[in-house]
Design a protein around this motif. Structure first.
Motif, PDB file in Angstrom:
ATOM      1  N   ALA A 188      54.644 -71.786 -14.804  1.00 25.97           N
ATOM      2  CA  ALA A 188      55.855 -71.059 -14.442  1.00 25.97           C
ATOM      3  C   ALA A 188      55.584 -69.773 -13.666  1.00 25.97           C
ATOM      4  N   TRP A 189      54.413 -69.130 -13.927  1.00 25.97           N
ATOM      5  CA  TRP A 189      54.151 -67.819 -13.351  1.00 25.97           C
ATOM      6  C   TRP A 189      53.448 -67.921 -12.000  1.00 25.97           C
ATOM      7  N   ASN A 190      53.889 -67.119 -11.054  1.00 27.57           N
ATOM      8  CA  ASN A 190      53.205 -67.034  -9.758  1.00 27.57           C
ATOM      9  C   ASN A 190      52.583 -65.650  -9.586  1.00 27.57           C
ATOM     10  N   THR A 191      51.671 -65.534  -8.633  1.00 27.66           N
ATOM     11  CA  THR A 191      51.060 -64.245  -8.266  1.00 27.66           C
ATOM     12  C   THR A 191      50.684 -63.450  -9.509  1.00 27.66           C
ATOM     13  N   MET A 192      49.920 -64.070 -10.347  1.00 30.67           N
ATOM     14  CA  MET A 192      49.556 -63.469 -11.637  1.00 30.67           C
ATOM     15  C   MET A 192      48.033 -63.368 -11.737  1.00 30.67           C
ATOM     16  N   PRO A 211      69.453 -76.986  -8.507  1.00 26.85           N
ATOM     17  CA  PRO A 211      70.596 -76.059  -8.452  1.00 26.85           C
ATOM     18  C   PRO A 211      70.774 -75.231  -9.715  1.00 26.85           C
ATOM     19  N   GLU A 212      70.305 -75.743 -10.853  1.00 21.91           N
ATOM     20  CA  GLU A 212      70.498 -75.034 -12.122  1.00 21.91           C
ATOM     21  C   GLU A 212      69.407 -74.001 -12.402  1.00 21.91           C
ATOM     22  N   ASP A 213      68.258 -74.112 -11.728  1.00 16.61           N
ATOM     23  CA  ASP A 213      67.126 -73.256 -12.046  1.00 16.61           C
ATOM     24  C   ASP A 213      67.117 -71.967 -11.225  1.00 16.61           C
ATOM     25  N   ARG A 214      66.385 -70.982 -11.720  1.00 13.24           N
ATOM     26  CA  ARG A 214      66.216 -69.709 -11.030  1.00 13.24           C
ATOM     27  C   ARG A 214      64.779 -69.225 -11.213  1.00 13.24           C
ATOM     28  N   VAL A 215      64.327 -68.390 -10.281  1.00 15.34           N
ATOM     29  CA  VAL A 215      63.071 -67.656 -10.431  1.00 15.34           C
ATOM     30  C   VAL A 215      63.430 -66.210 -10.736  1.00 15.34           C
ATOM     31  N   ILE A 216      62.806 -65.656 -11.763  1.00 16.86           N
ATOM     32  CA  ILE A 216      62.962 -64.240 -12.073  1.00 16.86           C
ATOM     33  C   ILE A 216      61.837 -63.505 -11.345  1.00 16.86           C
ATOM     34  N   HIS A 217      62.181 -62.882 -10.230  1.00 17.71           N
ATOM     35  CA  HIS A 217      61.204 -62.209  -9.372  1.00 17.71           C
ATOM     36  C   HIS A 217      61.119 -60.744  -9.786  1.00 17.71           C
ATOM     37  N   LEU A 218      59.931 -60.322 -10.187  1.00 19.82           N
ATOM     38  CA  LEU A 218      59.714 -58.937 -10.608  1.00 19.82           C
ATOM     39  C   LEU A 218      59.194 -58.109  -9.446  1.00 19.82           C
ATOM     40  N   ILE A 243      55.101 -54.194  -6.638  1.00 24.27           N
ATOM     41  CA  ILE A 243      54.435 -55.375  -7.165  1.00 24.27           C
ATOM     42  C   ILE A 243      55.267 -56.599  -6.815  1.00 24.27           C
ATOM     43  N   HIS A 244      54.677 -57.771  -6.940  1.00 29.62           N
ATOM     44  CA  HIS A 244      55.448 -59.004  -6.791  1.00 29.62           C
ATOM     45  C   HIS A 244      54.839 -60.066  -7.693  1.00 29.62           C
ATOM     46  N   MET A 245      55.677 -60.593  -8.543  1.00 30.05           N
ATOM     47  CA  MET A 245      55.290 -61.662  -9.458  1.00 30.05           C
ATOM     48  C   MET A 245      56.580 -62.269  -9.979  1.00 30.05           C
ATOM     49  N   GLY A 246      56.500 -63.434 -10.558  1.00 33.74           N
ATOM     50  CA  GLY A 246      57.720 -64.035 -11.075  1.00 33.74           C
ATOM     51  C   GLY A 246      57.444 -65.268 -11.899  1.00 33.74           C
ATOM     52  N   ALA A 247      58.496 -65.738 -12.552  1.00 35.26           N
ATOM     53  CA  ALA A 247      58.427 -66.956 -13.351  1.00 35.26           C
ATOM     54  C   ALA A 247      59.716 -67.735 -13.152  1.00 35.26           C
ATOM     55  N   GLY A 248      59.599 -69.061 -13.160  1.00 30.76           N
ATOM     56  CA  GLY A 248      60.760 -69.909 -12.943  1.00 30.76           C
ATOM     57  C   GLY A 248      61.199 -70.623 -14.199  1.00 30.76           C
ATOM     58  N   THR A 249      62.488 -70.949 -14.240  1.00 32.01           N
ATOM     59  CA  THR A 249      63.018 -71.722 -15.363  1.00 32.01           C
ATOM     60  C   THR A 249      62.801 -73.214 -15.175  1.00 32.01           C
ATOM     61  N   GLY A 250      62.258 -73.606 -14.022  1.00 28.46           N
ATOM     62  CA  GLY A 250      61.934 -74.991 -13.718  1.00 28.46           C
ATOM     63  C   GLY A 250      60.964 -75.031 -12.550  1.00 28.46           C
ATOM     64  N   PRO A 251      60.596 -76.207 -12.060  1.00 32.61           N
ATOM     65  CA  PRO A 251      59.640 -76.307 -10.951  1.00 32.61           C
ATOM     66  C   PRO A 251      60.142 -75.593  -9.700  1.00 32.61           C
ATOM     67  N   TYR A 252      59.213 -75.009  -8.944  1.00 32.56           N
ATOM     68  CA  TYR A 252      59.554 -74.335  -7.695  1.00 32.56           C
ATOM     69  C   TYR A 252      58.294 -74.135  -6.864  1.00 32.56           C
ATOM     70  N   ALA A 253      58.493 -73.747  -5.617  1.00 32.85           N
ATOM     71  CA  ALA A 253      57.402 -73.396  -4.715  1.00 32.85           C
ATOM     72  C   ALA A 253      57.876 -72.223  -3.870  1.00 32.85           C
ATOM     73  N   PHE A 254      56.972 -71.628  -3.111  1.00 35.18           N
ATOM     74  CA  PHE A 254      57.397 -70.541  -2.237  1.00 35.18           C
ATOM     75  C   PHE A 254      56.486 -70.422  -1.021  1.00 35.18           C
TER      76      PHE A 254
END
Length: 277
Positions: A188-192, A211-218, A243-254
């Motif tokens: 779930a976590w990116n840039t960590m 459509p239901e998922d989100r990424v919480i971008h810090l 800083i930049h990091m985040g976690a998603g509630t489901g699969p994602y890419a960026f």
């Protein structure tokens, strides 16, 4: 018409409301159907763009909004295809882009034309453009030609595959860096761990979310973090001080894009997670 974002310094965000934070650093729904959306940010003068050609091909390239004959008269651009098969024509040169292929369009290009191979499975073109004073030829970089880095660990829920496309070790540019990161199944976590790079800014577009998922971008300074709730097809500006990091509630890419004083991917200042506030 190009939208303009002016950005903000770290001293401003402590008093920002959620809406002010989002309007300053988040570009929602960047992929426009049958049109090009371009956003000019004063954060290192990067231009972000998106286009989803469905019923027709979409052409652009005029530079009137930025005071130049053409958009790329003194700029370079990376174009990533995040959807179905598509085509990009640059001044008569024709390129076929599969999913996760990236096209580098060099300084001096006058007219770009974007189209999809199949309207039922349209291409989604995402663009980063930065100033350039160097001439490099247009070049298609396929997913197979990118440089792969395997990062993170399953035990930390941050196992991911990072692919460099526009990078000195793959395809040269003046100041633009661009790549795509895919998270492993179950991560779930990116840039960590997070980091800062005072000599470069960064921008992201998150994609392949349901459509239901989100990424919480810090974002924010390490001792005063903030967050953005990001949906599929939303882009985020990350100034050098944040800083930049985040976690998603489901699969994602960026897709990540960078510009600044250098192209050294490792020119970063890591921030231990335990020091975040």
């Amino acid at each position: 018409m190009i939208e303009v974002l002016y950005g903000a310094g770290p001293e401003k965000i402590s008093g920002m409301s959620t809406e002010e934070l989002r309007s300053t650093f988040l570009i929602e729904k960047i992929f426009m159907e049958d049109d090009v959306r371009l956003v000019y940010t004063h954060v290192d003068r990067m231009i972000l763009g998106g286009c989803c050609p469905v019923k027709k091909a979409v052409s652009f390239g005029d530079g009137a909004a930025i005071g130049t004959p053409y958009l790329l008269s003194y700029r370079e651009m990376g174009i990533a295809n995040l959807g179905g098969p598509g085509h990009v024509e640059v001044d008569g040169q024709f390129f076929n882009l599969a999913n996760r292929d990236v096209l580098y369009a060099g300084r001096g290009a006058q007219r770009l034309k974007l189209s999809s191979a199949d309207a039922a499975n349209p291409a989604r073109f995402y663009m980063n453009s930065v100033p350039s004073q160097v001439d490099y030829p247009h070049r298609l970089i396929t997913r197979a030609e990118s440089k792969l880095l395997e990062l993170g660990a399953e035990k930390n829920s941050n196992k991911r595959s990072l692919r460099m496309y526009i990078h000195p070790e793959v395809a040269p540019s003046a100041l633009l860096l661009m790549g795509i990161t895919d998270l492993a199944h179950g991560s779930a976590w990116n840039t960590m761990p997070p980091h800062l790079h005072e000599r470069r800014m960064e921008a992201y577009v998150y994609f392949d979310l349901s459509p239901e998922d989100r990424v919480i971008h810090l974002m924010g300074r390490p001792d005063e973090t903030r967050h953005l709730v990001v949906a599929d097809g939303d882009a985020v500006l990350s100034p050098a001080w944040s800083i930049h990091m985040g976690a998603g509630t489901g699969p994602y890419a960026f897709v990540w894009g960078m510009t600044g004083e250098n192209q050294e991917y490792t020119d970063v200042d890591p921030v231990p997670v335990k020091t975040l506030r």
